[in-house]
Design an enzyme around this catalytic site. Sequence first.
Site, mmCIF file in Angstrom:
data_model
loop_
_atom_site.group_PDB
_atom_site.id
_atom_site.type_symbol
_atom_site.label_atom_id
_atom_site.label_comp_id
_atom_site.label_asym_id
_atom_site.label_seq_id
_atom_site.Cartn_x
_atom_site.Cartn_y
_atom_site.Cartn_z
ATOM 1 C CG ASN A 135 -0.277 -0.158 2.519
ATOM 2 O OD1 ASN A 135 0.947 -0.042 2.615
ATOM 3 N ND2 ASN A 135 -1.046 -0.415 3.560
ATOM 4 N NE ARG A 275 1.786 1.438 12.366
ATOM 5 C CZ ARG A 275 1.494 1.267 11.079
ATOM 6 N NH1 ARG A 275 1.246 2.322 10.314
ATOM 7 N NH2 ARG A 275 1.448 0.055 10.559
ATOM 8 C CD GLN A 304 -4.385 3.757 14.038
ATOM 9 O OE1 GLN A 304 -3.858 4.727 13.513
ATOM 10 N NE2 GLN A 304 -4.464 2.594 13.427
ATOM 11 C CG HIS A 330 -4.480 3.876 9.834
ATOM 12 N ND1 HIS A 330 -3.651 3.107 10.623
ATOM 13 C CD2 HIS A 330 -3.788 4.067 8.683
ATOM 14 C CE1 HIS A 330 -2.530 2.845 9.981
ATOM 15 N NE2 HIS A 330 -2.601 3.414 8.793
#
Length: 379
Positions: A135, A275, A304, A330
């Site tokens: 990704n 992050r 998260q 995210h």
Amino acid sequence: MQYTRPLCRAFTQSATRADKVVAALYRGGEAAKRQPKLLATVENELGLRQWIEQQGHTLVVTDDKDGLNSTFAREIKDADIAITTPFHPAYINAELIDQAPKLKACITAGVGSDHVDLNKANERNIGVYEVTGSNVTSVAEHAVMSILVLVRNFVPAHRQYVDEKGWNVAEIAQNSYDIEGKVVGTFGFGRIGRLIMERLKPFGMKEMLYYDYQRADADTEQRYGVRHVDSVEELVRQCDIVTINAPLHEGTRGLFNKDLISQMKRGAWLINTARGAICVEKDVADAVKTGQLNGYGGDVSYPQPAPADHPWRSMSNGWNAGGGNAMTPHISGTSLDAQSRYIAGTKEILANIWSGQPQKQVNVIVEAGRYVSPAYGQH
């Protein structure tokens, strides 16, 4: 309401050979029904349930993944393989690993394995794998978008037009700039950092800088049009825009704190699609409020999902309501295109485990009791 898919019976192999796979995924709801390509959801189960069961194994999926009383914690106790995503991560800490005596592999459906206690995994000889590169384009595009959203003051402009039905050009233009002629720097010059610089180059940046523990060769620097600096402090002092593109480990955790942010140019912009825990949340929010940062954007928080009172949800600069805030959930690395790539990579990792074939080296974080990826093991 939490969602858990019940354990399904294995079809073809004996119980002694079958693996139990437990996956922590995010809940898709109506979106998962509308969009079957939304594979990383509990409803669509990575698109792998039928294939996993055809191999003679079982699959449990859940979005209930936080704490020792969660469904994930309960199901991992007798699991052989754990799968999670960076977008809704199950934090597989030492305590959880101690309760899972059969666990032999942890797979990240995506990129970034900091949610696993890697030292504990090494101690137990648990392999930790991810789908490296799956990704990176998606994340790089999101980072460039975040830069433009912040620098052009897009969020307040959009709110004014859509929510307030207004037309006050001056209110927006008072804090809207071009990225052309600015100095941009990346903390981390791996795959994503390079893609971001490649995409920013045509904008006519004044200079493009990078800091990485491993300096690139001269040909690579020339190709991307970048200049290396010797420290992160030197990087932030020179840049109008800083983008964070480094993994989370003990050397980067909390690195962007009040002290480092105070060394940035006043009114600089900071983007983080790496992050959330690389930045100290309160220090970032305070810097945006005081104008030390003109804005902060990205899509990562810690933990998260981010709690409702996370300071990045409400931070704003002094120019406009909602100004200087380009945060999202995210989502950068989980576009539908990215999902198809990291699901294919997850399937390949599983197939290698069950066939006894070696994993692609780039996908191995730790294995056989040692660090393999230099991104995590040499800091």
